[in-house]
Design a protein around this motif. Structure first.
Motif, PDB file in Angstrom:
ATOM      1  N   GLY A  22       0.808  -1.214   0.000  1.00 58.10           N
ATOM      2  CA  GLY A  22       0.000   0.000   0.000  1.00 58.10           C
ATOM      3  C   GLY A  22       0.839   1.260   0.000  1.00 58.10           C
ATOM      4  O   GLY A  22       0.554   2.217  -0.708  1.00 58.10           O
ATOM      5  N   ARG A  23       1.913   1.240   0.788  1.00 60.04           N
ATOM      6  CA  ARG A  23       2.796   2.405   0.882  1.00 60.04           C
ATOM      7  C   ARG A  23       3.484   2.660  -0.459  1.00 60.04           C
ATOM      8  O   ARG A  23       3.548   3.795  -0.936  1.00 60.04           O
ATOM      9  CB  ARG A  23       3.817   2.197   1.996  1.00 60.04           C
ATOM     10  N   LEU A  24       3.991   1.605  -1.088  1.00 60.99           N
ATOM     11  CA  LEU A  24       4.709   1.776  -2.357  1.00 60.99           C
ATOM     12  C   LEU A  24       3.765   2.085  -3.522  1.00 60.99           C
ATOM     13  O   LEU A  24       4.095   2.891  -4.392  1.00 60.99           O
ATOM     14  CB  LEU A  24       5.522   0.519  -2.677  1.00 60.99           C
ATOM     15  N   ALA A  25       2.614   1.440  -3.540  1.00 60.80           N
ATOM     16  CA  ALA A  25       1.697   1.597  -4.677  1.00 60.80           C
ATOM     17  C   ALA A  25       0.981   2.941  -4.674  1.00 60.80           C
ATOM     18  O   ALA A  25       0.878   3.594  -5.716  1.00 60.80           O
ATOM     19  CB  ALA A  25       0.684   0.460  -4.697  1.00 60.80           C
ATOM     20  N   VAL A  26       0.475   3.356  -3.505  1.00 61.62           N
ATOM     21  CA  VAL A  26      -0.340   4.575  -3.475  1.00 61.62           C
ATOM     22  C   VAL A  26      -0.042   5.479  -2.286  1.00 61.62           C
ATOM     23  O   VAL A  26      -0.752   6.463  -2.056  1.00 61.62           O
ATOM     24  CB  VAL A  26      -1.858   4.257  -3.513  1.00 61.62           C
ATOM     25  N   ARG A  30      -2.407   1.456   4.865  1.00 61.61           N
ATOM     26  CA  ARG A  30      -3.649   0.773   5.269  1.00 61.61           C
ATOM     27  C   ARG A  30      -4.525   0.385   4.072  1.00 61.61           C
ATOM     28  O   ARG A  30      -5.640  -0.124   4.259  1.00 61.61           O
ATOM     29  CB  ARG A  30      -4.444   1.661   6.224  1.00 61.61           C
ATOM     30  N   LEU A  31      -4.043   0.596   2.875  1.00 63.21           N
ATOM     31  CA  LEU A  31      -4.836   0.356   1.674  1.00 63.21           C
ATOM     32  C   LEU A  31      -5.470  -1.032   1.652  1.00 63.21           C
ATOM     33  O   LEU A  31      -6.685  -1.166   1.522  1.00 63.21           O
ATOM     34  CB  LEU A  31      -3.979   0.545   0.415  1.00 63.21           C
ATOM     35  N   VAL A  32      -4.678  -2.081   1.752  1.00 63.51           N
ATOM     36  CA  VAL A  32      -5.197  -3.447   1.619  1.00 63.51           C
ATOM     37  C   VAL A  32      -6.166  -3.750   2.757  1.00 63.51           C
ATOM     38  O   VAL A  32      -7.240  -4.316   2.530  1.00 63.51           O
ATOM     39  CB  VAL A  32      -4.053  -4.479   1.559  1.00 63.51           C
ATOM     40  N   HIS A  33      -5.807  -3.359   3.959  1.00 58.59           N
ATOM     41  CA  HIS A  33      -6.696  -3.574   5.103  1.00 58.59           C
ATOM     42  C   HIS A  33      -8.046  -2.900   4.854  1.00 58.59           C
ATOM     43  O   HIS A  33      -9.104  -3.513   5.062  1.00 58.59           O
ATOM     44  CB  HIS A  33      -6.044  -3.026   6.376  1.00 58.59           C
ATOM     45  N   ASP A  34      -8.011  -1.658   4.411  1.00 56.48           N
ATOM     46  CA  ASP A  34      -9.253  -0.923   4.159  1.00 56.48           C
ATOM     47  C   ASP A  34     -10.064  -1.540   3.019  1.00 56.48           C
ATOM     48  O   ASP A  34     -11.295  -1.595   3.087  1.00 56.48           O
ATOM     49  CB  ASP A  34      -8.955   0.547   3.856  1.00 56.48           C
ATOM     50  N   GLN A  40     -14.040   1.253  -1.249  1.00 54.21           N
ATOM     51  CA  GLN A  40     -14.175   1.204  -2.699  1.00 54.21           C
ATOM     52  C   GLN A  40     -13.251   2.243  -3.323  1.00 54.21           C
ATOM     53  O   GLN A  40     -13.514   3.445  -3.222  1.00 54.21           O
ATOM     54  CB  GLN A  40     -15.629   1.477  -3.107  1.00 54.21           C
ATOM     55  N   PRO A  41     -12.175   1.808  -3.982  1.00 58.08           N
ATOM     56  CA  PRO A  41     -11.256   2.772  -4.588  1.00 58.08           C
ATOM     57  C   PRO A  41     -11.856   3.381  -5.850  1.00 58.08           C
ATOM     58  O   PRO A  41     -12.606   2.725  -6.579  1.00 58.08           O
ATOM     59  CB  PRO A  41     -10.031   1.924  -4.927  1.00 58.08           C
ATOM     60  N   ARG A  42     -11.503   4.625  -6.091  1.00 59.83           N
ATOM     61  CA  ARG A  42     -11.933   5.281  -7.331  1.00 59.83           C
ATOM     62  C   ARG A  42     -11.031   4.838  -8.468  1.00 59.83           C
ATOM     63  O   ARG A  42      -9.966   4.282  -8.257  1.00 59.83           O
ATOM     64  CB  ARG A  42     -11.893   6.789  -7.166  1.00 59.83           C
ATOM     65  N   GLU A  43     -11.466   5.122  -9.653  1.00 65.79           N
ATOM     66  CA  GLU A  43     -10.751   4.661 -10.854  1.00 65.79           C
ATOM     67  C   GLU A  43      -9.292   5.115 -10.924  1.00 65.79           C
ATOM     68  O   GLU A  43      -8.428   4.313 -11.293  1.00 65.79           O
ATOM     69  CB  GLU A  43     -11.511   5.080 -12.116  1.00 65.79           C
ATOM     70  N   PRO A  44      -8.956   6.365 -10.574  1.00 71.00           N
ATOM     71  CA  PRO A  44      -7.534   6.747 -10.625  1.00 71.00           C
ATOM     72  C   PRO A  44      -6.657   5.907  -9.685  1.00 71.00           C
ATOM     73  O   PRO A  44      -5.534   5.560 -10.035  1.00 71.00           O
ATOM     74  CB  PRO A  44      -7.546   8.222 -10.196  1.00 71.00           C
ATOM     75  N   MET A  45      -7.191   5.560  -8.509  1.00 70.52           N
ATOM     76  CA  MET A  45      -6.417   4.734  -7.587  1.00 70.52           C
ATOM     77  C   MET A  45      -6.268   3.314  -8.123  1.00 70.52           C
ATOM     78  O   MET A  45      -5.204   2.717  -8.033  1.00 70.52           O
ATOM     79  CB  MET A  45      -7.035   4.697  -6.195  1.00 70.52           C
ATOM     80  N   VAL A  46      -7.327   2.785  -8.707  1.00 67.19           N
ATOM     81  CA  VAL A  46      -7.256   1.447  -9.308  1.00 67.19           C
ATOM     82  C   VAL A  46      -6.187   1.440 -10.399  1.00 67.19           C
ATOM     83  O   VAL A  46      -5.382   0.508 -10.492  1.00 67.19           O
ATOM     84  CB  VAL A  46      -8.631   1.008  -9.870  1.00 67.19           C
ATOM     85  N   ALA A  47      -6.137   2.493 -11.193  1.00 68.84           N
ATOM     86  CA  ALA A  47      -5.138   2.583 -12.258  1.00 68.84           C
ATOM     87  C   ALA A  47      -3.725   2.624 -11.679  1.00 68.84           C
ATOM     88  O   ALA A  47      -2.815   1.973 -12.214  1.00 68.84           O
ATOM     89  CB  ALA A  47      -5.391   3.822 -13.118  1.00 68.84           C
ATOM     90  N   ARG A  48      -3.519   3.357 -10.588  1.00 66.34           N
ATOM     91  CA  ARG A  48      -2.198   3.417  -9.947  1.00 66.34           C
ATOM     92  C   ARG A  48      -1.796   2.055  -9.405  1.00 66.34           C
ATOM     93  O   ARG A  48      -0.640   1.632  -9.540  1.00 66.34           O
ATOM     94  CB  ARG A  48      -2.205   4.438  -8.815  1.00 66.34           C
ATOM     95  N   ILE A  49      -2.745   1.345  -8.792  1.00 63.78           N
ATOM     96  CA  ILE A  49      -2.469   0.017  -8.241  1.00 63.78           C
ATOM     97  C   ILE A  49      -2.102  -0.952  -9.362  1.00 63.78           C
ATOM     98  O   ILE A  49      -1.106  -1.675  -9.274  1.00 63.78           O
ATOM     99  CB  ILE A  49      -3.686  -0.493  -7.451  1.00 63.78           C
ATOM    100  N   GLU A  50      -2.899  -0.968 -10.416  1.00 64.21           N
ATOM    101  CA  GLU A  50      -2.639  -1.880 -11.533  1.00 64.21           C
ATOM    102  C   GLU A  50      -1.315  -1.549 -12.216  1.00 64.21           C
ATOM    103  O   GLU A  50      -0.586  -2.444 -12.632  1.00 64.21           O
ATOM    104  CB  GLU A  50      -3.798  -1.856 -12.516  1.00 64.21           C
ATOM    105  N   SER A  51      -1.000  -0.269 -12.322  1.00 62.98           N
ATOM    106  CA  SER A  51       0.269   0.147 -12.907  1.00 62.98           C
ATOM    107  C   SER A  51       1.444  -0.327 -12.048  1.00 62.98           C
ATOM    108  O   SER A  51       2.450  -0.812 -12.570  1.00 62.98           O
ATOM    109  CB  SER A  51       0.289   1.664 -13.057  1.00 62.98           C
ATOM    110  N   PHE A  52       1.309  -0.184 -10.728  1.00 63.70           N
ATOM    111  CA  PHE A  52       2.362  -0.638  -9.819  1.00 63.70           C
ATOM    112  C   PHE A  52       2.576  -2.141  -9.967  1.00 63.70           C
ATOM    113  O   PHE A  52       3.721  -2.607 -10.072  1.00 63.70           O
ATOM    114  CB  PHE A  52       2.012  -0.301  -8.371  1.00 63.70           C
TER     115      PHE A  52
END
Length: 58
Positions: A22-26, A30-34, A40-52
């Motif tokens: 979570g720290r490195l990706a976005v 607490r990202l994964v825990h949450d 529910q992540p918004r589309e820009p965050m999903v894109a950052r996660i998938e890119s990572f």
């Protein structure tokens, strides 16, 4: 496939702790825990996660 499924698969394959992911990706350790608790992540965050994940495949 949901972003949480992609994250869980990545964590299993790499052995990376979920807080580090979570720290490195976005920038949120607490990202994964949450997400597991229903966040529910918004589309820009999903894109950052998938890119990572795509950039850091082993």
């Amino acid at each position: 496939m949901t972003v949480l499924v992609k994250i869980d698969r990545y964590l299993r394959q790499t052995g990376m702790p979920m807080t580090k992911f979570g720290r490195l990706a976005v920038g949120d350790p607490r990202l994964v825990h949450d997400l597991r608790r229903g966040r529910q992540p918004r589309e820009p965050m999903v894109a950052r996660i998938e890119s990572f994940i795509a950039a850091n495949r082993s």
